[in-house]
Design a protein around this motif. Structure first.
Motif, mmCIF file in Angstrom:
data_model
loop_
_atom_site.group_PDB
_atom_site.id
_atom_site.type_symbol
_atom_site.label_atom_id
_atom_site.label_comp_id
_atom_site.label_asym_id
_atom_site.label_seq_id
_atom_site.Cartn_x
_atom_site.Cartn_y
_atom_site.Cartn_z
ATOM 1 N N MET A 67 2.180 -6.345 -10.503
ATOM 2 C CA MET A 67 1.792 -4.932 -10.451
ATOM 3 C C MET A 67 0.737 -4.701 -9.373
ATOM 4 N N ASN A 68 -0.219 -5.616 -9.257
ATOM 5 C CA ASN A 68 -1.266 -5.507 -8.242
ATOM 6 C C ASN A 68 -0.666 -5.582 -6.836
ATOM 7 N N PHE A 69 0.258 -6.516 -6.638
ATOM 8 C CA PHE A 69 0.913 -6.652 -5.337
ATOM 9 C C PHE A 69 1.679 -5.377 -4.981
ATOM 10 N N ILE A 70 2.430 -4.847 -5.923
ATOM 11 C CA ILE A 70 3.195 -3.623 -5.687
ATOM 12 C C ILE A 70 2.252 -2.475 -5.359
ATOM 13 N N ASP A 71 1.185 -2.347 -6.120
ATOM 14 C CA ASP A 71 0.224 -1.269 -5.915
ATOM 15 C C ASP A 71 -0.406 -1.357 -4.527
ATOM 16 N N GLN A 72 -0.875 -2.541 -4.158
ATOM 17 C CA GLN A 72 -1.517 -2.720 -2.854
ATOM 18 C C GLN A 72 -0.534 -2.509 -1.703
ATOM 19 N N SER A 73 0.662 -3.040 -1.845
ATOM 20 C CA SER A 73 1.671 -2.894 -0.790
ATOM 21 C C SER A 73 2.062 -1.431 -0.603
ATOM 22 N N LEU A 74 2.241 -0.733 -1.704
ATOM 23 C CA LEU A 74 2.610 0.678 -1.635
ATOM 24 C C LEU A 74 1.504 1.493 -0.967
ATOM 25 N N GLU A 75 0.266 1.285 -1.406
ATOM 26 C CA GLU A 75 -0.859 2.032 -0.836
ATOM 27 C C GLU A 75 -1.020 1.737 0.657
ATOM 28 N N GLN A 76 -0.803 0.494 1.033
ATOM 29 C CA GLN A 76 -0.912 0.102 2.438
ATOM 30 C C GLN A 76 0.151 0.806 3.286
ATOM 31 N N ARG A 77 1.362 0.867 2.777
ATOM 32 C CA ARG A 77 2.447 1.519 3.516
ATOM 33 C C ARG A 77 2.240 3.033 3.615
ATOM 34 N N ILE A 78 1.685 3.608 2.565
ATOM 35 C CA ILE A 78 1.384 5.045 2.609
ATOM 36 C C ILE A 78 0.270 5.302 3.619
ATOM 37 N N LYS A 79 -0.756 4.476 3.582
ATOM 38 C CA LYS A 79 -1.889 4.635 4.498
ATOM 39 C C LYS A 79 -1.457 4.497 5.956
ATOM 40 N N LYS A 80 -0.547 3.571 6.225
ATOM 41 C CA LYS A 80 -0.042 3.366 7.587
ATOM 42 C C LYS A 80 1.056 4.368 7.947
ATOM 43 N N GLN A 81 1.347 5.265 7.020
ATOM 44 C CA GLN A 81 2.370 6.294 7.184
ATOM 45 C C GLN A 81 3.764 5.705 7.409
ATOM 46 N N ASP A 95 6.317 6.785 -9.814
ATOM 47 C CA ASP A 95 7.743 6.506 -9.994
ATOM 48 C C ASP A 95 8.162 5.262 -9.206
ATOM 49 N N ILE A 96 7.695 5.160 -7.970
ATOM 50 C CA ILE A 96 8.023 3.993 -7.137
ATOM 51 C C ILE A 96 7.471 2.722 -7.786
ATOM 52 N N LYS A 97 6.218 2.767 -8.217
ATOM 53 C CA LYS A 97 5.605 1.592 -8.865
ATOM 54 C C LYS A 97 6.393 1.181 -10.104
ATOM 55 N N ASN A 98 6.778 2.165 -10.907
ATOM 56 C CA ASN A 98 7.512 1.857 -12.138
ATOM 57 C C ASN A 98 8.868 1.218 -11.849
ATOM 58 N N VAL A 99 9.586 1.759 -10.873
ATOM 59 C CA VAL A 99 10.907 1.212 -10.530
ATOM 60 C C VAL A 99 10.764 -0.210 -9.982
ATOM 61 N N LEU A 100 9.834 -0.400 -9.054
ATOM 62 C CA LEU A 100 9.661 -1.734 -8.469
ATOM 63 C C LEU A 100 9.224 -2.761 -9.505
ATOM 64 N N THR A 101 8.317 -2.385 -10.369
ATOM 65 C CA THR A 101 7.843 -3.295 -11.414
ATOM 66 C C THR A 101 8.978 -3.658 -12.361
ATOM 67 N N LYS A 102 9.757 -2.667 -12.743
ATOM 68 C CA LYS A 102 10.892 -2.913 -13.649
ATOM 69 C C LYS A 102 11.913 -3.838 -12.986
ATOM 70 N N ARG A 103 12.234 -3.574 -11.731
ATOM 71 C CA ARG A 103 13.231 -4.390 -11.030
ATOM 72 C C ARG A 103 12.720 -5.792 -10.747
ATOM 73 N N ALA A 104 11.421 -5.937 -10.571
ATOM 74 C CA ALA A 104 10.855 -7.267 -10.309
ATOM 75 C C ALA A 104 10.907 -8.121 -11.566
ATOM 76 N N GLY A 105 10.979 -7.486 -12.722
ATOM 77 C CA GLY A 105 10.998 -8.243 -13.969
ATOM 78 C C GLY A 105 9.775 -9.114 -14.102
ATOM 79 N N ASN A 106 8.650 -8.660 -13.535
ATOM 80 C CA ASN A 106 7.379 -9.387 -13.518
ATOM 81 C C ASN A 106 7.451 -10.711 -12.764
ATOM 82 N N MET A 107 8.449 -10.874 -11.924
ATOM 83 C CA MET A 107 8.538 -12.107 -11.130
ATOM 84 C C MET A 107 8.574 -11.782 -9.664
#
Length: 107
Positions: A67-81, A95-107
């Motif tokens: 979840m931390n990786f997804i959160d940081q990666s998403l914020e970084q991509r938004i910041k870099k536009q 919504d993006i975080k929830n979908v990615l976390t669900k699809r990652a299956g915590n792995m």
């Protein structure tokens, strides 16, 4: 440092021999040699490894890291536009975080 990735994908007949070689190297050079073995659950390997020196990573214990990786990666991509020119609503972020976390299956 010795890194062996996907140890469980080796032939199960030869993997104990390879693990024995690793143990011999570690025994001869314990202060100078670091080893990292990644594997799925593989009882034949687990029986030969020292449980005090093992770290198990599985879906149950790495969820916060994913979840931390997804959160940081998403914020970084938004910041870099890099994502929708940086115009991502709070709801869409969630919504993006929830979908990615669900699809990652915590792995």
């Amino acid at each position: 440092m010795i890194v062996l990735d996907a140890f469980d994908e080796l032939n199960q007949k030869s993997s104990p021999t390879l693990l024995t070689y690793f143990q011999e190297i570690i025994h001869r050079c314990p202060e100078n040699t670091k080893t990292f073995i990644s594997t799925r659950s593989f009882p034949a390997i687990e029986r030969q490894l020292n449980p005090d020196q093992s770290v198990e990573v599985n879906a149950e214990n790495n969820g916060p890291d994913v979840m931390n990786f997804i959160d940081q990666s998403l914020e970084q991509r938004i910041k870099k536009q890099e994502l929708l020119g940086g115009n991502v609503s709070i709801q869409l972020r969630e919504d993006i975080k929830n979908v990615l976390t669900k699809r990652a299956g915590n792995m």
